[in-house]
Design a protein around this motif. Structure first.
Motif, PDB file in Angstrom:
ATOM      1  N   UNK A   9       0.845  -1.193   0.000  1.00  0.00           N
ATOM      2  CA  UNK A   9       0.000   0.000   0.000  1.00  0.00           C
ATOM      3  C   UNK A   9       0.878   1.239   0.000  1.00  0.00           C
ATOM      4  N   UNK A  10       0.618   2.152  -0.934  1.00  0.00           N
ATOM      5  CA  UNK A  10       1.315   3.432  -0.992  1.00  0.00           C
ATOM      6  C   UNK A  10       0.402   4.516  -0.463  1.00  0.00           C
ATOM      7  N   UNK A  11       0.969   5.363   0.354  1.00  0.00           N
ATOM      8  CA  UNK A  11       0.198   6.452   0.961  1.00  0.00           C
ATOM      9  C   UNK A  11       0.650   7.788   0.381  1.00  0.00           C
ATOM     10  N   UNK A  12      -0.273   8.733   0.317  1.00  0.00           N
ATOM     11  CA  UNK A  12       0.012  10.122  -0.009  1.00  0.00           C
ATOM     12  C   UNK A  12      -0.587  10.945   1.123  1.00  0.00           C
ATOM     13  N   UNK A  17      -3.352   5.629  -1.543  1.00  0.00           N
ATOM     14  CA  UNK A  17      -3.478   6.165  -2.900  1.00  0.00           C
ATOM     15  C   UNK A  17      -3.382   5.061  -3.962  1.00  0.00           C
ATOM     16  N   UNK A  18      -2.489   4.079  -3.738  1.00  0.00           N
ATOM     17  CA  UNK A  18      -2.286   2.988  -4.690  1.00  0.00           C
ATOM     18  C   UNK A  18      -1.949   1.725  -3.927  1.00  0.00           C
ATOM     19  N   UNK A  19      -2.112   0.579  -4.592  1.00  0.00           N
ATOM     20  CA  UNK A  19      -1.702  -0.677  -3.964  1.00  0.00           C
ATOM     21  C   UNK A  19      -1.457  -1.728  -5.018  1.00  0.00           C
ATOM     22  N   UNK A  20      -0.747  -2.765  -4.584  1.00  0.00           N
ATOM     23  CA  UNK A  20      -0.619  -3.988  -5.368  1.00  0.00           C
ATOM     24  C   UNK A  20      -1.259  -5.082  -4.527  1.00  0.00           C
ATOM     25  N   UNK A  22      -3.160  -9.106  -5.113  1.00  0.00           N
ATOM     26  CA  UNK A  22      -3.488 -10.249  -5.978  1.00  0.00           C
ATOM     27  C   UNK A  22      -2.805 -10.138  -7.336  1.00  0.00           C
ATOM     28  N   UNK A  23      -1.569  -9.628  -7.337  1.00  0.00           N
ATOM     29  CA  UNK A  23      -0.801  -9.527  -8.562  1.00  0.00           C
ATOM     30  C   UNK A  23      -1.254  -8.426  -9.506  1.00  0.00           C
ATOM     31  N   UNK A  24      -2.132  -7.537  -9.036  1.00  0.00           N
ATOM     32  CA  UNK A  24      -2.651  -6.465  -9.876  1.00  0.00           C
ATOM     33  C   UNK A  24      -2.378  -5.111  -9.235  1.00  0.00           C
ATOM     34  N   UNK A  25      -2.267  -4.087 -10.070  1.00  0.00           N
ATOM     35  CA  UNK A  25      -2.092  -2.715  -9.598  1.00  0.00           C
ATOM     36  C   UNK A  25      -3.462  -2.067  -9.450  1.00  0.00           C
ATOM     37  N   UNK A  26      -3.654  -1.366  -8.342  1.00  0.00           N
ATOM     38  CA  UNK A  26      -4.927  -0.717  -8.038  1.00  0.00           C
ATOM     39  C   UNK A  26      -4.684   0.749  -7.710  1.00  0.00           C
ATOM     40  N   UNK A  27      -5.631   1.586  -8.118  1.00  0.00           N
ATOM     41  CA  UNK A  27      -5.592   3.014  -7.809  1.00  0.00           C
ATOM     42  C   UNK A  27      -6.822   3.325  -6.966  1.00  0.00           C
ATOM     43  N   UNK A  28      -6.630   4.008  -5.846  1.00  0.00           N
ATOM     44  CA  UNK A  28      -7.756   4.393  -4.978  1.00  0.00           C
ATOM     45  C   UNK A  28      -8.587   5.424  -5.734  1.00  0.00           C
TER      46      UNK A  28
END
Length: 83
Positions: A9-12, A17-20, A22-28
């Motif tokens: 999980x990436x925070x801003x 804000x974003x995460x990886x 289940x092998x997929x990239x996700x954008x909040x």
């Protein structure tokens, strides 16, 4: 669905804000809601301060889900997803 899966999980400004996951990239794609201990459906094995977030995220193919994530000692976990 209840899961207990590690997520990156990436925070801003301390907000997801974003995460990886289940092998997929996700954008909040909405405004995350901070979750406190009272919302978790499963009891914890050891007492600790638990917090997390609920947010909608969308992957690169356009699939969107709502995620409940929580902070463990050293990493983040997905607790529940909603379609």
């Amino acid at each position: 669905m209840t899961v207990e899966t590690t997520v990156t999980l990436w925070m801003v400004d301390e907000v997801p804000a974003r995460m990886i996951y289940a092998g997929r990239r996700w954008r909040v794609t909405d405004t995350p809601t901070r979750l406190r201990e009272s919302v978790w459906a499963v009891p914890l094995e050891e007492p600790r301060s638990l917090y997390g977030w609920r947010f909608q995220a969308t992957d690169e193919d356009g699939a969107s889900f709502v995620f409940d994530v929580y902070r463990a000692e050293d990493d983040w976990h997905v607790h529940r997803t909603y379609a």
